[in-house]
Enzyme design. Sequence first.
Site, PDB file in Angstrom:
ATOM      1  N   GLU A   5       0.833  -1.195   0.000  1.00 24.35           N
ATOM      2  CA  GLU A   5       0.000   0.000   0.000  1.00 24.35           C
ATOM      3  C   GLU A   5       0.871   1.249   0.000  1.00 24.35           C
ATOM      4  O   GLU A   5       2.091   1.185   0.217  1.00 24.35           O
ATOM      5  CB  GLU A   5      -0.933   0.017   1.223  1.00 24.35           C
ATOM      6  CG  GLU A   5      -0.229   0.168   2.563  1.00 24.35           C
ATOM      7  CD  GLU A   5      -1.201   0.048   3.741  1.00 24.35           C
ATOM      8  OE1 GLU A   5      -2.194  -0.704   3.626  1.00 24.35           O
ATOM      9  OE2 GLU A   5      -0.950   0.691   4.777  1.00 24.35           O
ATOM     10  N   HIS A   9       4.194  -0.357  10.628  1.00 23.38           N
ATOM     11  CA  HIS A   9       3.664   0.981  10.372  1.00 23.38           C
ATOM     12  C   HIS A   9       2.428   1.260  11.221  1.00 23.38           C
ATOM     13  O   HIS A   9       1.776   0.338  11.713  1.00 23.38           O
ATOM     14  CB  HIS A   9       3.319   1.161   8.884  1.00 23.38           C
ATOM     15  CG  HIS A   9       2.236   0.236   8.407  1.00 23.38           C
ATOM     16  ND1 HIS A   9       2.481  -1.074   8.038  1.00 23.38           N
ATOM     17  CD2 HIS A   9       0.903   0.411   8.245  1.00 23.38           C
ATOM     18  CE1 HIS A   9       1.353  -1.651   7.661  1.00 23.38           C
ATOM     19  NE2 HIS A   9       0.377  -0.771   7.784  1.00 23.38           N
ATOM     20  N   ARG A  14      -1.977  -7.150  13.548  1.00 23.80           N
ATOM     21  CA  ARG A  14      -1.714  -6.196  14.626  1.00 23.80           C
ATOM     22  C   ARG A  14      -0.583  -6.705  15.498  1.00 23.80           C
ATOM     23  O   ARG A  14      -0.634  -7.813  16.027  1.00 23.80           O
ATOM     24  CB  ARG A  14      -2.966  -6.005  15.494  1.00 23.80           C
ATOM     25  CG  ARG A  14      -4.071  -5.221  14.837  1.00 23.80           C
ATOM     26  CD  ARG A  14      -5.149  -4.819  15.849  1.00 23.80           C
ATOM     27  NE  ARG A  14      -6.403  -4.611  15.138  1.00 23.80           N
ATOM     28  CZ  ARG A  14      -7.391  -5.494  15.106  1.00 23.80           C
ATOM     29  NH1 ARG A  14      -7.292  -6.615  15.773  1.00 23.80           N
ATOM     30  NH2 ARG A  14      -8.476  -5.236  14.416  1.00 23.80           N
TER      31      ARG A  14
END
Length: 311
Positions: free
Chosen positions: A115, A172, A192
């Site tokens: 992304e 990130h 996560r």
Amino acid sequence: MKQIIFLNPVFKQMVWGGDRLGRDWPYEIPGSNTGECWAVSAHPNGDCRIREGQYAGETLSALWEKHPELFGKTGLDRFPLLVKIIDAKTDLSIQVHPDDAYAKVHENGSLGKTECWYVLDCEEDSSLVIGHNAKDKKELSDMIREGRWSELIREIPVHRGDFIQIDPGTVHAIKGGLMIMEMQQNSDITYRVYDYDRMVDGKPRTLHIEKSIDVITVPAKQVEDSIMEAADLPVNTMNLLCECAFYKVWKLEVKEAVTITQDHPFLIMSVIEGEGTVDGQAVRKGDHFILPYGYGEVMLQGNMKLIASTI
């Protein structure tokens, strides 16, 4: 007859979301914790519908299946990209994404998630989490398992107009106060690593420690290899921000009549500021549309900024 495919977004309520998509953007949002606008999506978790014209009411995934000629007959098994606007009222979790190979094996054939982000708005002293400080996998594993987050996490300053590429394996997190436009592979897989011990309905959100350690790239790549300033680029021209194996992304600031050629399989365009026209059709901030295969020349007029993407 040239056709422009306009889309209605899908909205997601998140524990970290806010209300700016309803205040600063022309959207009817479902609540004051709306974190994500899935602006161009054919994912099962949020499938946008065509707003108007001969395909009005169709989902983007159905259009991809029924009319592959609109998208250059790529032969791909799904619409390949997903475009979001993210309103982070508070910090998102520290996370990482797998690549295609890992996701195919561990996530039921899903695509991985490469992304990139364009910072739409933020305060002067804003920052993002990009990368980490571990030297090797053992140190990474120890830091994560022992909760040594201040040692592990690498936080960097960002400004409006910054552009950041997030490869699979990159630790990130979007911090509170930022609005981000995100272009990504058509995937909803997120691992996560840490979520600040937040509780949702009295329970902590699920973490994915083992998978995260599996996929995090060690050592992390240098910050300067991930971020570029894109606030003040030449106007009236398509400025290439990124070209990787999964997408190309441009920024276009329109100040006068501009003609570009759509010679890609398809071209997604999102108006992020201002208003104008596209081949005479009115557009404004918050509109997202696709110029299909073979569209050819298109004239944009007005005073507006757009982010464009394709494969």
